[in-house]
Design a protein around this motif. Sequence first.
Motif, PDB file in Angstrom:
ATOM      1  N   MET A  41       0.811  -1.393   0.082  1.00  0.00           N
ATOM      2  CA  MET A  41      -0.028  -0.072   0.063  1.00  0.00           C
ATOM      3  C   MET A  41       0.899   1.082   0.163  1.00  0.00           C
ATOM      4  N   TYR A  42       0.501   2.407  -0.875  1.00  0.00           N
ATOM      5  CA  TYR A  42       1.208   3.588  -0.666  1.00  0.00           C
ATOM      6  C   TYR A  42       0.372   4.493   0.042  1.00  0.00           C
ATOM      7  N   HIS A  43       1.041   5.254   0.660  1.00  0.00           N
ATOM      8  CA  HIS A  43       0.265   6.315   1.572  1.00  0.00           C
ATOM      9  C   HIS A  43       0.903   7.649   1.652  1.00  0.00           C
ATOM     10  N   ASP A  44       0.308   8.717   1.007  1.00  0.00           N
ATOM     11  CA  ASP A  44       0.736  10.150   0.689  1.00  0.00           C
ATOM     12  C   ASP A  44       0.033  10.964   1.996  1.00  0.00           C
ATOM     13  N   SER A  45       0.576  11.154   3.219  1.00  0.00           N
ATOM     14  CA  SER A  45      -0.371  11.808   4.183  1.00  0.00           C
ATOM     15  C   SER A  45      -0.452  13.285   3.912  1.00  0.00           C
ATOM     16  N   ARG A  55      -0.914  14.488   0.617  1.00  0.00           N
ATOM     17  CA  ARG A  55      -2.257  14.945  -0.257  1.00  0.00           C
ATOM     18  C   ARG A  55      -3.485  13.962   0.389  1.00  0.00           C
ATOM     19  N   LYS A  56      -3.126  13.308   1.484  1.00  0.00           N
ATOM     20  CA  LYS A  56      -4.298  12.535   2.033  1.00  0.00           C
ATOM     21  C   LYS A  56      -4.877  11.334   0.788  1.00  0.00           C
ATOM     22  N   VAL A  57      -3.843  10.568   0.036  1.00  0.00           N
ATOM     23  CA  VAL A  57      -4.164   9.662  -0.884  1.00  0.00           C
ATOM     24  C   VAL A  57      -3.622   8.398  -0.472  1.00  0.00           C
ATOM     25  N   GLU A  58      -4.222   7.105  -0.703  1.00  0.00           N
ATOM     26  CA  GLU A  58      -3.433   5.796  -0.641  1.00  0.00           C
ATOM     27  C   GLU A  58      -3.747   5.219  -2.016  1.00  0.00           C
ATOM     28  N   ALA A  59      -2.841   4.205  -2.438  1.00  0.00           N
ATOM     29  CA  ALA A  59      -2.950   3.307  -3.592  1.00  0.00           C
ATOM     30  C   ALA A  59      -2.717   1.928  -2.882  1.00  0.00           C
ATOM     31  N   VAL A  60      -3.679   1.137  -3.455  1.00  0.00           N
ATOM     32  CA  VAL A  60      -3.639  -0.342  -3.127  1.00  0.00           C
ATOM     33  C   VAL A  60      -3.455  -1.126  -4.307  1.00  0.00           C
ATOM     34  N   ARG A  61      -2.550  -1.988  -4.303  1.00  0.00           N
ATOM     35  CA  ARG A  61      -2.368  -2.814  -5.631  1.00  0.00           C
ATOM     36  C   ARG A  61      -3.153  -4.345  -5.291  1.00  0.00           C
ATOM     37  N   LEU A  62      -3.866  -4.430  -6.339  1.00  0.00           N
ATOM     38  CA  LEU A  62      -5.119  -5.481  -6.375  1.00  0.00           C
ATOM     39  C   LEU A  62      -4.574  -6.778  -6.982  1.00  0.00           C
ATOM     40  N   PRO A  63      -4.664  -8.167  -6.318  1.00  0.00           N
ATOM     41  CA  PRO A  63      -4.410  -9.227  -7.103  1.00  0.00           C
ATOM     42  C   PRO A  63      -5.003  -9.176  -8.456  1.00  0.00           C
ATOM     43  N   ALA A  64      -4.378 -10.002  -9.202  1.00  0.00           N
ATOM     44  CA  ALA A  64      -4.619 -10.138 -10.678  1.00  0.00           C
ATOM     45  C   ALA A  64      -6.202 -10.656 -10.955  1.00  0.00           C
ATOM     46  N   GLU A  65      -6.826 -11.464  -9.876  1.00  0.00           N
ATOM     47  CA  GLU A  65      -8.267 -11.821 -10.087  1.00  0.00           C
ATOM     48  C   GLU A  65      -9.217 -10.721  -9.823  1.00  0.00           C
ATOM     49  N   PHE A  66      -8.616  -9.604  -8.928  1.00  0.00           N
ATOM     50  CA  PHE A  66      -9.644  -8.792  -8.767  1.00  0.00           C
ATOM     51  C   PHE A  66      -9.281  -7.290  -9.643  1.00  0.00           C
ATOM     52  N   ARG A  67      -8.507  -7.491 -10.470  1.00  0.00           N
ATOM     53  CA  ARG A  67      -8.179  -6.179 -11.254  1.00  0.00           C
ATOM     54  C   ARG A  67      -9.609  -5.628 -12.280  1.00  0.00           C
ATOM     55  N   PHE A  68      -9.578  -4.448 -12.392  1.00  0.00           N
ATOM     56  CA  PHE A  68     -10.494  -3.956 -13.301  1.00  0.00           C
ATOM     57  C   PHE A  68     -10.173  -3.823 -14.729  1.00  0.00           C
ATOM     58  N   GLU A  69     -10.928  -4.078 -15.836  1.00  0.00           N
ATOM     59  CA  GLU A  69     -10.506  -3.818 -17.170  1.00  0.00           C
ATOM     60  C   GLU A  69     -10.541  -2.083 -17.303  1.00  0.00           C
TER      61      GLU A  69
END
Length: 87
Positions: free
Chosen positions: A1-5, A7-21
């Motif tokens: 998880m990426y967290h930037d306090s 800018r108050k944003v977070e990024a989460v990497r999803l496993p391949a089976e949960f990725r969106f097209e």
Amino acid sequence: MYHDSYRKVEAVRLPAEFRFEESEVFVRRDPKTGDVILSRKPESWDGLFELHGKDPIPDDFMGPADRRQPSCDRDPFEDRDVKDGNL
């Protein structure tokens, strides 16, 4: 998880089976459980417009408290290199 306090944003990497097209998704929080829910962004709003008039809308739907939102004073492109077209 990426967290930037800053800018108050977070990024989460999803496993391949949960990725969106899609390149964009909707993010919302379940008001009862607090769970964060990601869902695909529809290609069109036709389905929503088809629902119009089918069911009554509660009197308290989107009342003044729901419409009261804080202003957003940040530059939406501050961390993007828009001059090169990289969004």
